[in-house]
Design a protein around this motif. Structure first.
Motif, PDB file in Angstrom:
ATOM      1  N   ALA A 138       0.834  -1.197   0.000  1.00  0.00           N
ATOM      2  CA  ALA A 138       0.000   0.000   0.000  1.00  0.00           C
ATOM      3  C   ALA A 138       0.873   1.253   0.000  1.00  0.00           C
ATOM      4  O   ALA A 138       0.561   2.249  -0.664  1.00  0.00           O
ATOM      5  N   LEU A 139       1.991   1.188   0.731  1.00  0.00           N
ATOM      6  CA  LEU A 139       2.894   2.337   0.762  1.00  0.00           C
ATOM      7  C   LEU A 139       3.450   2.612  -0.634  1.00  0.00           C
ATOM      8  O   LEU A 139       3.554   3.773  -1.053  1.00  0.00           O
ATOM      9  N   LEU A 140       3.813   1.548  -1.359  1.00  0.00           N
ATOM     10  CA  LEU A 140       4.337   1.743  -2.713  1.00  0.00           C
ATOM     11  C   LEU A 140       3.315   2.495  -3.564  1.00  0.00           C
ATOM     12  O   LEU A 140       3.652   3.425  -4.292  1.00  0.00           O
ATOM     13  N   PHE A 141       2.037   2.095  -3.450  1.00  0.00           N
ATOM     14  CA  PHE A 141       1.002   2.784  -4.222  1.00  0.00           C
ATOM     15  C   PHE A 141       0.849   4.230  -3.758  1.00  0.00           C
ATOM     16  O   PHE A 141       0.723   5.147  -4.555  1.00  0.00           O
ATOM     17  N   MET A 142       0.870   4.427  -2.443  1.00  0.00           N
ATOM     18  CA  MET A 142       0.704   5.793  -1.927  1.00  0.00           C
ATOM     19  C   MET A 142       1.809   6.691  -2.461  1.00  0.00           C
ATOM     20  O   MET A 142       1.559   7.813  -2.903  1.00  0.00           O
ATOM     21  N   LEU A 143       3.045   6.209  -2.425  1.00  0.00           N
ATOM     22  CA  LEU A 143       4.156   7.018  -2.920  1.00  0.00           C
ATOM     23  C   LEU A 143       3.988   7.283  -4.412  1.00  0.00           C
ATOM     24  O   LEU A 143       4.233   8.394  -4.892  1.00  0.00           O
ATOM     25  N   ALA A 144       3.530   6.263  -5.157  1.00  0.00           N
ATOM     26  CA  ALA A 144       3.358   6.445  -6.598  1.00  0.00           C
ATOM     27  C   ALA A 144       2.331   7.544  -6.884  1.00  0.00           C
ATOM     28  O   ALA A 144       2.516   8.362  -7.793  1.00  0.00           O
ATOM     29  N   PHE A 145       1.256   7.592  -6.082  1.00  0.00           N
ATOM     30  CA  PHE A 145       0.228   8.612  -6.302  1.00  0.00           C
ATOM     31  C   PHE A 145       0.763  10.024  -6.075  1.00  0.00           C
ATOM     32  O   PHE A 145       0.210  10.985  -6.598  1.00  0.00           O
ATOM     33  N   GLN A 146       1.829  10.155  -5.273  1.00  0.00           N
ATOM     34  CA  GLN A 146       2.357  11.491  -5.025  1.00  0.00           C
ATOM     35  C   GLN A 146       2.972  12.101  -6.282  1.00  0.00           C
ATOM     36  O   GLN A 146       3.067  13.317  -6.407  1.00  0.00           O
ATOM     37  N   PHE A 147       3.400  11.244  -7.220  1.00  0.00           N
ATOM     38  CA  PHE A 147       3.964  11.785  -8.458  1.00  0.00           C
ATOM     39  C   PHE A 147       2.886  12.491  -9.270  1.00  0.00           C
ATOM     40  O   PHE A 147       3.172  13.423 -10.017  1.00  0.00           O
ATOM     41  N   ILE A 148       1.632  12.029  -9.112  1.00  0.00           N
ATOM     42  CA  ILE A 148       0.535  12.716  -9.802  1.00  0.00           C
ATOM     43  C   ILE A 148       0.411  14.141  -9.279  1.00  0.00           C
ATOM     44  O   ILE A 148       0.283  15.098 -10.033  1.00  0.00           O
ATOM     45  N   PHE A 149       0.505  14.273  -7.948  1.00  0.00           N
ATOM     46  CA  PHE A 149       0.445  15.621  -7.374  1.00  0.00           C
ATOM     47  C   PHE A 149       1.611  16.456  -7.876  1.00  0.00           C
ATOM     48  O   PHE A 149       1.441  17.616  -8.266  1.00  0.00           O
ATOM     49  N   LEU A 150       2.803  15.862  -7.844  1.00  0.00           N
ATOM     50  CA  LEU A 150       4.002  16.590  -8.242  1.00  0.00           C
ATOM     51  C   LEU A 150       3.858  17.081  -9.683  1.00  0.00           C
ATOM     52  O   LEU A 150       4.171  18.234 -10.003  1.00  0.00           O
ATOM     53  N   PHE A 151       3.354  16.196 -10.557  1.00  0.00           N
ATOM     54  CA  PHE A 151       3.148  16.584 -11.948  1.00  0.00           C
ATOM     55  C   PHE A 151       2.143  17.732 -12.024  1.00  0.00           C
ATOM     56  O   PHE A 151       2.382  18.748 -12.678  1.00  0.00           O
ATOM     57  N   ASN A 152       1.013  17.575 -11.322  1.00  0.00           N
ATOM     58  CA  ASN A 152      -0.033  18.598 -11.320  1.00  0.00           C
ATOM     59  C   ASN A 152       0.522  19.931 -10.828  1.00  0.00           C
ATOM     60  O   ASN A 152       0.280  20.982 -11.415  1.00  0.00           O
ATOM     61  N   PHE A 153       1.313  19.854  -9.756  1.00  0.00           N
ATOM     62  CA  PHE A 153       1.888  21.042  -9.124  1.00  0.00           C
ATOM     63  C   PHE A 153       2.768  21.800 -10.116  1.00  0.00           C
ATOM     64  O   PHE A 153       2.664  23.014 -10.272  1.00  0.00           O
ATOM     65  N   ILE A 154       3.646  21.061 -10.825  1.00  0.00           N
ATOM     66  CA  ILE A 154       4.591  21.719 -11.725  1.00  0.00           C
ATOM     67  C   ILE A 154       3.906  22.121 -13.028  1.00  0.00           C
ATOM     68  O   ILE A 154       4.090  23.235 -13.534  1.00  0.00           O
ATOM     69  N   TRP A 155       3.059  21.220 -13.566  1.00  0.00           N
ATOM     70  CA  TRP A 155       2.388  21.491 -14.842  1.00  0.00           C
ATOM     71  C   TRP A 155       1.502  22.736 -14.725  1.00  0.00           C
ATOM     72  O   TRP A 155       1.460  23.579 -15.612  1.00  0.00           O
ATOM     73  N   SER A 156       0.817  22.870 -13.560  1.00  0.00           N
ATOM     74  CA  SER A 156      -0.139  23.966 -13.414  1.00  0.00           C
ATOM     75  C   SER A 156       0.537  25.329 -13.240  1.00  0.00           C
ATOM     76  O   SER A 156      -0.116  26.357 -13.399  1.00  0.00           O
ATOM     77  N   PHE A 157       1.837  25.338 -12.903  1.00  0.00           N
ATOM     78  CA  PHE A 157       2.572  26.613 -12.846  1.00  0.00           C
ATOM     79  C   PHE A 157       2.293  27.456 -14.081  1.00  0.00           C
ATOM     80  O   PHE A 157       2.065  28.641 -14.022  1.00  0.00           O
ATOM     81  N   ARG A 158       2.358  26.759 -15.249  1.00  0.00           N
ATOM     82  CA  ARG A 158       2.207  27.474 -16.514  1.00  0.00           C
ATOM     83  C   ARG A 158       0.865  27.185 -17.169  1.00  0.00           C
ATOM     84  O   ARG A 158       0.247  28.065 -17.738  1.00  0.00           O
ATOM     85  N   HIS A 159       0.440  25.918 -17.092  1.00  0.00           N
ATOM     86  CA  HIS A 159      -0.681  25.503 -17.924  1.00  0.00           C
ATOM     87  C   HIS A 159      -2.010  25.487 -17.186  1.00  0.00           C
ATOM     88  O   HIS A 159      -3.040  25.249 -17.796  1.00  0.00           O
ATOM     89  N   GLY A 160      -1.982  25.699 -15.881  1.00  0.00           N
ATOM     90  CA  GLY A 160      -3.244  25.717 -15.144  1.00  0.00           C
ATOM     91  C   GLY A 160      -4.098  26.898 -15.587  1.00  0.00           C
ATOM     92  O   GLY A 160      -3.585  27.906 -16.079  1.00  0.00           O
ATOM     93  N   LYS A 161      -5.414  26.772 -15.397  1.00  0.00           N
ATOM     94  CA  LYS A 161      -6.328  27.860 -15.724  1.00  0.00           C
ATOM     95  C   LYS A 161      -5.946  29.100 -14.912  1.00  0.00           C
ATOM     96  O   LYS A 161      -5.616  28.988 -13.733  1.00  0.00           O
ATOM     97  N   THR A 162      -5.986  30.280 -15.529  1.00  0.00           N
ATOM     98  CA  THR A 162      -5.664  31.501 -14.793  1.00  0.00           C
ATOM     99  C   THR A 162      -6.666  31.690 -13.659  1.00  0.00           C
ATOM    100  O   THR A 162      -7.875  31.540 -13.862  1.00  0.00           O
ATOM    101  N   ALA A 163      -6.136  31.997 -12.470  1.00  0.00           N
ATOM    102  CA  ALA A 163      -6.996  31.933 -11.292  1.00  0.00           C
ATOM    103  C   ALA A 163      -7.822  33.188 -11.079  1.00  0.00           C
ATOM    104  O   ALA A 163      -8.963  33.121 -10.645  1.00  0.00           O
ATOM    105  N   GLY A 164      -7.269  34.356 -11.361  1.00  0.00           N
ATOM    106  CA  GLY A 164      -7.941  35.583 -10.953  1.00  0.00           C
ATOM    107  C   GLY A 164      -7.729  35.804  -9.467  1.00  0.00           C
ATOM    108  O   GLY A 164      -7.157  34.945  -8.774  1.00  0.00           O
ATOM    109  N   ALA A 165      -8.200  36.946  -8.961  1.00  0.00           N
ATOM    110  CA  ALA A 165      -7.900  37.301  -7.578  1.00  0.00           C
ATOM    111  C   ALA A 165      -8.602  36.370  -6.588  1.00  0.00           C
ATOM    112  O   ALA A 165      -8.038  36.005  -5.572  1.00  0.00           O
TER     113      ALA A 165
END
Lengths: 565, 193
Positions: A478-505
């Motif tokens: 289960a830990l292996l899976f949990m750690l693997a899922f964190q890469f999804i967050f990491l990708f989302n975190f970095i990808w959204s820097f530029r490509h995420g929808k503009t947030a507004g105030a």
């Protein structure tokens, strides 16, 4: 504040006094350390799930390496992940924005705080390069094991660990005192004591608790350092010292420390559920009063860690009572959060999912704490995997779940873009499900008697209980899976820097002050420093054009639904 | 931000207490728990080990008493510096702060003399429980005296030019704290038998 010469890149990102940059420095350092701490968990869980086999990416785990891995995992996750992210990163980013001023009261002390913190992390990591390797005497560093290199076999690593922890304390004393003073003195005009958002209150109270509890351990660390390096005998019973002294000094800090990281997490969750339930936090003042009660009680429970250390049973009774007592205000707080949800118009965006999961999962941690706080059951359960499962059910909700609630909630403010909602939900469910599959089996193995800190049952055949091995292996997988899922967050975190929808105030339609400025906020934060007219949670208001009123909008400027002009 | 520009957050005073004084009190509070932890550990051990009285009888009472006098006098000097700063007499405040720092220097010189004679007699930090606490407590206090002197000279350099006069009061507060710690150490290390 606005007419500064634009500083160079280096000055801007490495020697900045801007609270937002310092918050990012803390956040990224904490995330980097979390990866190291997570990797260690992977290595020693592999050893426990698949004993004495080659661990991919690491190799064979020997007894000494196992000790060092669990010690470093604990130390890093508490001192170099939970503290910098929950207190320092969120505190730095949020406090000046939420109380409506341009920076911390003492920006250069703030910068010094991060620099000392970075130094402490480097000192800790340098212990991987010295002879004997990093400290392997557990994150609690009990003497005589920690005091003598002849026992712990990591003489240099033990000293470096101690120096690193002491530096880390200094960093958070400087940072925490800055938080306290900024919140006391630098609030926007009109922001009264009960207009301060709960997360700011909680971070400040956590800083006060930290400051009041860490001093004796700093003194204890100096004594331990001298025991290690100058052959004093503070903790050596053969020379008039007392090893129990360390346990008292350590846990006098160590238990309040749980609440030091819990309170910011509770604060983050309060902000998130108010916004996503479109409802005022139920019993704002009661939340605060229970927080004060928790803060006070946290100073009189520490000896529940020492029920098997030979303390007087009458004393153990007193500490059992205080320990069970502290669950009352915490439960009250949880009830208030649930009452906030009741009758709200709930939106289940990713931050809200994390916040709700925090409440549910943390309660499991709290309820299992009852067994450990009662001295009778603790004597059986002490030092078993039950304890490990219990405190991971408190620390993971705090340092992982609530941190994700905060990160996904304030990400648009920090970086100006929205995170991807689908990836966020995949990451959420992947993390929550696997987290429970890791630790529920450990409650069972612990209750069956599995001891902590046993690196391989090959040497302890009488404790092996082969019938339980499938539970240990389940936990590891289960830990292996949990750690693997964190890469999804990491990708989302970095990808959204530029490509995420503009947030507004103000993408979440939030009422606190940080959402009144552009995302990300400019240097100096507010074009015009705000004045505060109301409390932080004016949501779900019937009869108004919008269903919320930001804190800085005066009564006369509120538009009423149906007005034509 | 350049070193001279202060953020608005530094100039606000929601509590009515000036920000510089407020942070000084919080720093002192954090120091109180550090010394408090060490002193409490010492007192608990001392109660459990009556035999440490023999070791304690080898400390130099008169050196300790003289140092108490020096520190108390320097604290008086810090108060007069604060008074001068309140009257915007920066040069006078600077002079008084420098005299205060001189008091700290005398304190440390006496301490150096005292420690070298202790060490010559064979009493070092690893000579036993009492000596471990003696050197640790007085050493930590001595470091605070040294730090206070350095900060005081920096504050004095600014005050001489009538700059940042509010800092004169803050360093004075800190100096009184260092003084009060010594008021605890002197009886506990030198007088208690």
């Amino acid at each position: 504040m606005s007419e500064h010469a634009a500083p160079g890149i280096f000055e801007r990102y490495f020697f900045s006094t801007d609270h937002k940059i310092i918050a990012m420095q803390y956040l990224f350092t904490g995330m980097g350390m979390a990866m190291i701490g997570g990797f260690f968990a992977y290595v020693f869980r592999m050893q426990l799930g698949f004993p004495n086999q080659n661990v991919p990416g690491y190799g064979i785990v020997t007894a000494g390496k196992y000790n060092a891995l669990v010690t470093m995992h604990g130390s890093i996750m508490i001192f170099w992940v939970a503290m910098p992210v929950l207190i320092a990163a969120f505190g730095n980013f949020l406090i000046p924005l939420m109380v409506g001023c341009d920076d911390m009261a003492f920006p250069r002390i703030n910068r010094l705080s991060y620099q000392i913190f970075l130094l402490s992390a480097l000192v800790l990591l340098s212990s991987f390069l010295v002879k004997g390797g990093p400290f392997g005497g557990a994150w609690t560093a009990y003497p005589p094991l920690s005091a003598s290199g002849a026992y712990n076999l990591t003489p240099v690593g033990a000293t470096l660990w101690l120096v690193a922890v002491a530096l880390e304390f200094v960093a958070f004393l400087l940072g925490g005192i800055n938080f306290i003073v900024t919140t006391m003195n630098s609030r926007a005009p009109g922001m009264k004591m009960y207009d301060i958002p709960l997360v700011v209150w909680m971070i400040v109270l956590a800083s006060v608790i930290f400051m009041a509890s860490v001093g004796p351990l700093i003194a204890g660390a100096i004594m331990l350092l001298f025991d290690q390096t100058m052959s004093t005998g503070f903790y050596d019973p053969t020379r008039g010292g007392d090893p129990l002294l360390w346990q008292h000094l350590f846990w006098f800090f160590g238990h309040p420390e749980v609440y030091v990281v819990l309170l910011p997490a509770m604060g983050i969750v309060a902000e998130v559920i108010a916004v996503f339930a479109r409802k005022k936090v139920f019993g704002y003042k009661t939340v605060l009063y229970t927080t004060w009660a928790v803060g006070f009680l946290s100073f009189v429970v520490w000896a529940h860690h020492q029920f098997v250390a030979g303390i007087d049973p009458r004393m153990a009774n007193i500490f059992s009572v205080t320990t069970l007592l502290i669950s009352v205000p915490i439960t009250e707080m949880v009830f208030l959060y649930i009452a906030t949800l009741y009758g709200g118009s709930i939106r289940l965006d990713t931050p809200m999912l994390w916040a709700l999961a925090f409440i549910g999962e943390f309660m499991i941690g709290g309820v299992t704490g009852i067994f450990l706080g009662s001295s009778g059951t603790d004597i059986y359960l002490h030092d078993t995997y039950f304890v490990i499962a219990h405190f991971h059910y408190t620390f993971v909700p705090i340092a992982i779940i609530a941190t994700f609630a905060g990160l996904t909630f304030w990400y648009p403010k920090m970086f100006g873009h929205m995170l991807n909602e689908t990836l966020g939900k995949i990451h959420f469910w992947g993390t929550i499900v696997t987290f429970n599959v890791i630790f529920i089996p450990l409650f069972i193995t612990g209750t069956a008697g599995d001891q902590r800190r046993v690196y391989s049952y090959a040497q302890f055949a009488e404790q092996a209980r082969p019938a339980l091995q499938h539970l240990r292996t389940t936990s590891t997988i289960a830990l292996l899976f949990m750690l693997a899922f964190q890469f999804i967050f990491l990708f989302n975190f970095i990808w959204s820097f530029r490509h995420g929808k503009t947030a507004g105030a103000n993408p979440w339609r939030s009422a606190t002050l940080e959402w009144t400025v552009p995302s990300p906020p400019p240097h100096g934060n507010f074009a015009q420093l705000p004045t505060v007219y109301r409390g932080p949670y004016e949501y779900g208001l019937p009869g108004y054009a919008d269903d919320f009123v930001p804190q800085n909008v005066p009564d006369l400027a509120i538009s009423i639904a149906g007005e034509t002009d | 931000m350049s070193a001279s520009a202060k953020p608005i957050s530094n100039t606000r005073s929601g509590t009515g207490i000036p920000t510089a004084r407020l942070i000084t009190w919080w720093v002192i509070a954090s120091e109180i728990v550090i010394f408090g932890g060490l002193l409490a550990s010492y007192v608990m051990h001392r109660i459990g080990h009556p035999e440490w009285a023999e070791a304690a009888s080898h400390t130099n009472f008169w050196a300790g008493a003289f140092n108490t006098l020096v520190l108390l006098t320097s604290s008086l000097c810090a108060v007069t510096a604060h008074k001068a700063a309140d009257a915007h007499e920066g040069a006078r405040a600077a002079k008084l702060l420098r005299i205060t720092a001189l008091g700290g220097l005398v304190f440390l010189c006496v301490k150096a003399f005292e420690w070298s004679s202790d060490i010559r007699e064979g009493y070092v930090i690893s000579s036993g429980g009492f000596w471990s606490f003696y050197y640790t407590l007085a050493g930590l206090h001595g470091l605070h005296v040294l730090a206070g002197m350095i900060i005081m000279l920096i504050v004095a350099a600014d005050a001489a030019k009538n700059r940042e006069l509010q800092r004169v009061e803050c360093i004075g507060l800190y100096w009184h704290f260092v003084d009060i710690v010594w008021i605890f150490l002197f009886p506990l290390l030198y007088i208690a038998r």
